[in-house]
Design a protein around this motif. Structure first.
Motif, mmCIF file in Angstrom:
data_model
loop_
_atom_site.group_PDB
_atom_site.id
_atom_site.type_symbol
_atom_site.label_atom_id
_atom_site.label_comp_id
_atom_site.label_asym_id
_atom_site.label_seq_id
_atom_site.Cartn_x
_atom_site.Cartn_y
_atom_site.Cartn_z
ATOM 1 N N UNK A 196 39.669 -57.738 -85.901
ATOM 2 C CA UNK A 196 39.483 -57.114 -87.198
ATOM 3 C C UNK A 196 38.092 -57.476 -87.708
ATOM 4 N N UNK A 198 40.748 -56.734 -94.977
ATOM 5 C CA UNK A 198 40.323 -55.503 -94.308
ATOM 6 C C UNK A 198 41.508 -54.817 -93.643
ATOM 7 N N UNK A 199 42.357 -55.639 -93.028
ATOM 8 C CA UNK A 199 43.529 -55.087 -92.350
ATOM 9 C C UNK A 199 44.442 -54.374 -93.347
ATOM 10 N N UNK A 255 53.860 -51.334 -99.882
ATOM 11 C CA UNK A 255 53.809 -52.747 -100.254
ATOM 12 C C UNK A 255 55.200 -53.303 -100.536
ATOM 13 N N UNK A 302 43.311 -44.623 -87.704
ATOM 14 C CA UNK A 302 44.355 -43.583 -87.754
ATOM 15 C C UNK A 302 44.810 -43.223 -86.357
ATOM 16 N N UNK A 339 49.369 -59.339 -100.131
ATOM 17 C CA UNK A 339 49.200 -57.894 -100.243
ATOM 18 C C UNK A 339 49.244 -57.446 -101.701
ATOM 19 N N UNK A 369 43.777 -53.237 -96.386
ATOM 20 C CA UNK A 369 43.152 -52.061 -97.005
ATOM 21 C C UNK A 369 43.051 -50.882 -96.039
ATOM 22 N N UNK A 370 42.644 -51.209 -94.798
ATOM 23 C CA UNK A 370 42.485 -50.084 -93.867
ATOM 24 C C UNK A 370 43.844 -49.485 -93.515
ATOM 25 N N UNK A 371 44.861 -50.355 -93.392
ATOM 26 C CA UNK A 371 46.185 -49.801 -93.090
ATOM 27 C C UNK A 371 46.723 -49.010 -94.278
ATOM 28 N N UNK A 372 46.283 -49.385 -95.459
ATOM 29 C CA UNK A 372 46.684 -48.629 -96.647
ATOM 30 C C UNK A 372 45.986 -47.276 -96.649
ATOM 31 N N UNK A 373 44.707 -47.325 -96.473
ATOM 32 C CA UNK A 373 43.933 -46.082 -96.554
ATOM 33 C C UNK A 373 44.225 -45.125 -95.401
ATOM 34 N N UNK A 374 44.491 -45.723 -94.238
ATOM 35 C CA UNK A 374 44.744 -44.869 -93.078
ATOM 36 C C UNK A 374 45.997 -44.022 -93.246
ATOM 37 N N UNK A 403 35.894 -52.128 -88.962
ATOM 38 C CA UNK A 403 37.258 -51.708 -89.204
ATOM 39 C C UNK A 403 37.352 -50.725 -90.355
ATOM 40 N N UNK A 426 37.830 -45.304 -90.354
ATOM 41 C CA UNK A 426 39.165 -44.917 -90.786
ATOM 42 C C UNK A 426 39.831 -44.029 -89.738
ATOM 43 N N UNK A 460 52.472 -51.682 -95.706
ATOM 44 C CA UNK A 460 51.089 -51.720 -96.197
ATOM 45 C C UNK A 460 50.765 -50.630 -97.208
ATOM 46 N N UNK A 466 46.255 -55.186 -102.932
ATOM 47 C CA UNK A 466 46.537 -53.793 -103.281
ATOM 48 C C UNK A 466 46.714 -53.559 -104.776
#
Lengths: 362, 197
Positions: free
Chosen positions: B119, A50-51, B153, B132, A19, A53-58, B124, B128, B150, A23
């Motif tokens: 995934x 992808x997991x 971090x 969510x 991560x 990044x998407x969990x970060x952005x979400x 994915x 977004x 995430x 990140x």
């Protein structure tokens, strides 16, 4: 070194190092090399990436403008708060005001209490102090104690009782102030009437024995006569005439009579002592002090108990003496005088003790 | 994202803050605001409550600045403090939409296939909103732990400090969170597929 080749995409995503790379671009060389060396894992890495990044952005829920607005507001409020706070809003000022208010309330309460606490006793003592030098005795023990006044009169004080009396009485009168309960045996002197000031009541005597019960906390004052005559009157209504005349005016009490004075309505009520025994009077008021060939040690015992004094004598020498006498309302020292005459002995007052010395009777 | 101020700049900012420079307060707060907001919004849908809480947190630091010896502008510290304030406030205002699921875990749904293909990266990333939605269906505590892992971090050690639970529980909860997320993801995806058909 961790073997990442066995990792699932989820496990890889949960790995701190992985991560960190995705990140924050940390350990870039390590992961670049690892991917080159493990081409079979490309799909796994992509999925994990992808997991992450998407969990970060979400997570992102706020617009840049909203943050700017919030920070702007924050700085404004902070500026306002660091401006000089008006005096009356400052904490120390409030504390100060509260402290002063508390102090003043406390002082007022204390003052009020003090005011209420000035008892009739203290009031009269205060007046007398201006005229004569006063002695005060307070019985703080749990048994009766006696005091001998300068004219030879004796007073037996019950516990929690105070008496104030002049070191020497004035030429024309004897005045004492009492708070509590005491039995008086007044030496006879028609030229010098004896006055007891007690809780608003004045008792006037020439020579007699009587009890005054006048506790500060009680609303009533009682005078109980054992022998002789006394006259009582309320302090408020007492005229100079009544006080100075040698005649007993006011309410005259004879033996076995008592008067109750109600402080609240300034009223005197005379009544008979119905059953003196039941009044729980101290021994001294009930006793006749009649001795028939009594051993002197018994006589002294009775007197010690009755007057709350210590009588010191040589038991070996005088213990065998016998005494026949009828003692009544004489003050203690007169009683001692009589006894000593019979025994051919002398007595001395030393530190509130009566020390008797004599040859004995053998 | 994270701005990387040098130590000297950092030190200088902190000194200005101590001296009562409100601009320094703004700069220091700015660096944590987004993260704190994104974190707090997991617990209540009321954005104003969240903003109030963050503002109170920074103002509290501002008013205590004379007594602070070390910088409180440390992410983990701030998160912990905000968490406390927030829970207190939410409890007071009773605005907590679904407080009950904060500490109660929904039991694991049984058939979670080991499919790793869930995934599919492109799908994915492009959806977004979908992720969510899938996230929002998790219990609060799982949403929170995913955020800490995430978004912040953080390591499991750091998370265990914030959530006040041991490391193993953190690892278990994370695993459970990802598993439920997977389940939710499939149901959301299915809905979308139906919709598109």
């Amino acid at each position: 070194m961790i073997d990442y080749t066995t990792y699932t995409p989820e496990a890889l995503a949960l790995d701190d190092s992985f991560r960190g790379w995705v990140l924050e671009g940390k350990e870039h060389h390590f992961w670049k090399n690892w991917i080159e060396n493990n081409p079979a894992k490309t799909a796994t890495v992509k999925q994990a990436q992808a997991l992450v990044l998407s969990l970060y952005q979400a997570q992102d829920e706020i617009l840049e403008e909203e943050i700017d607005e919030a920070i702007h507001q924050l700085v404004q409020i902070a500026d306002k708060r660091s401006m000089i706070i008006p005096l009356w809003q400052q904490t120390w000022f409030k504390i100060g005001v509260a402290a002063i208010a508390l102090f003043m309330i406390g002082w007022l309460l204390y003052y009020e209490k003090q005011k209420i606490h000035i008892t009739p006793y203290q009031q009269v003592v205060g007046q007398f102090k201006d005229e004569v030098k006063l002695l005060e005795f307070t019985n703080t023990t749990s048994f009766p104690q006696s005091v001998t006044l300068s004219d030879g009169s004796s007073v037996v004080l019950q516990p929690e009782t105070s008496i104030s009396y002049p070191t020497t009485f004035l030429a024309d009168k004897r005045e004492v102030v009492l708070s509590g309960e005491a039995f008086f045996e007044v030496s006879k002197n028609p030229n010098k009437p004896f006055f007891v000031f007690a809780n608003g009541l004045i008792t006037k005597v020439i020579g007699t024995s009587f009890t005054v019960r006048a506790y500060d906390k009680d609303q009533e004052v009682k005078v109980i006569v054992k022998t002789g005559k006394v006259s009582v009157f309320a302090q408020e209504t007492a005229s100079q005439d009544q006080k100075s005349s040698r005649e007993l005016t006011g309410l005259v009490l004879t033996p076995n009579q008592q008067v109750t004075y109600s402080r609240a309505d300034n009223r005197l009520v005379r009544s008979l002592v119905e059953k003196p025994q039941l009044l729980a009077l101290p021994e001294i008021q009930q006793q006749s002090f009649e001795f028939r060939q009594a051993p002197v040690s018994d006589v002294f015992d009775v007197l010690e108990k009755a007057y709350g004094v210590k009588i010191v004598y040589d038991e070996d020498l005088m213990g065998g003496c016998e005494l026949t006498a009828t003692l009544s309302d004489e003050p203690l020292l007169e009683k001692m005088e009589l006894i000593c005459k019979v025994l051919e002995a002398q007595y001395e007052l030393i530190d509130a003790q009566i020390v008797v010395t004599g040859k004995g009777c053998k | 994202m994270k701005d990387n101020l040098s130590h000297i700049e950092e030190e200088r900012l902190w000194e200005r803050f101590k001296e009562g420079d409100s601009e320094a307060l703004g700069l220091l707060s700015r660096r944590h605001y987004r993260a704190l907001f994104n974190y707090a919004i997991k617990f209540t849908k009321d954005r104003e409550v969240v903003k109030d809480c963050i503002q109170d947190l920074f103002l509290e630091l501002w008013e205590r600045r004379d007594y602070l010896t070390q910088t409180p502008f440390v992410r983990i510290y701030l998160i912990k403090a905000l968490r406390n304030n927030l829970f207190r406030k939410i409890r007071q205002e009773r605005k907590f939409t679904d407080a009950e699921d904060l500490d109660t875990e929904i039991p694991l749904s049984d058939h979670i296939s080991a499919e790793s293909s869930w995934i599919e990266s492109e799908l994915f990333l492009e959806n977004e909103e979908k992720i969510k939605t899938a996230l929002s269906k998790l219990p609060k505590r799982q949403q929170e732990i995913i955020f800490l892992k995430f978004y912040e971090n953080l390591s499991n050690d750091q998370i265990s400090e914030i959530l006040d639970m041991n490391r193993q529980s953190v690892a278990n909860l994370l695993h459970r969170a990802l598993t439920s997320l997977k389940t939710n993801w499939f149901s959301v995806a299915k809905l979308l597929l139906l919709f598109w058909k």
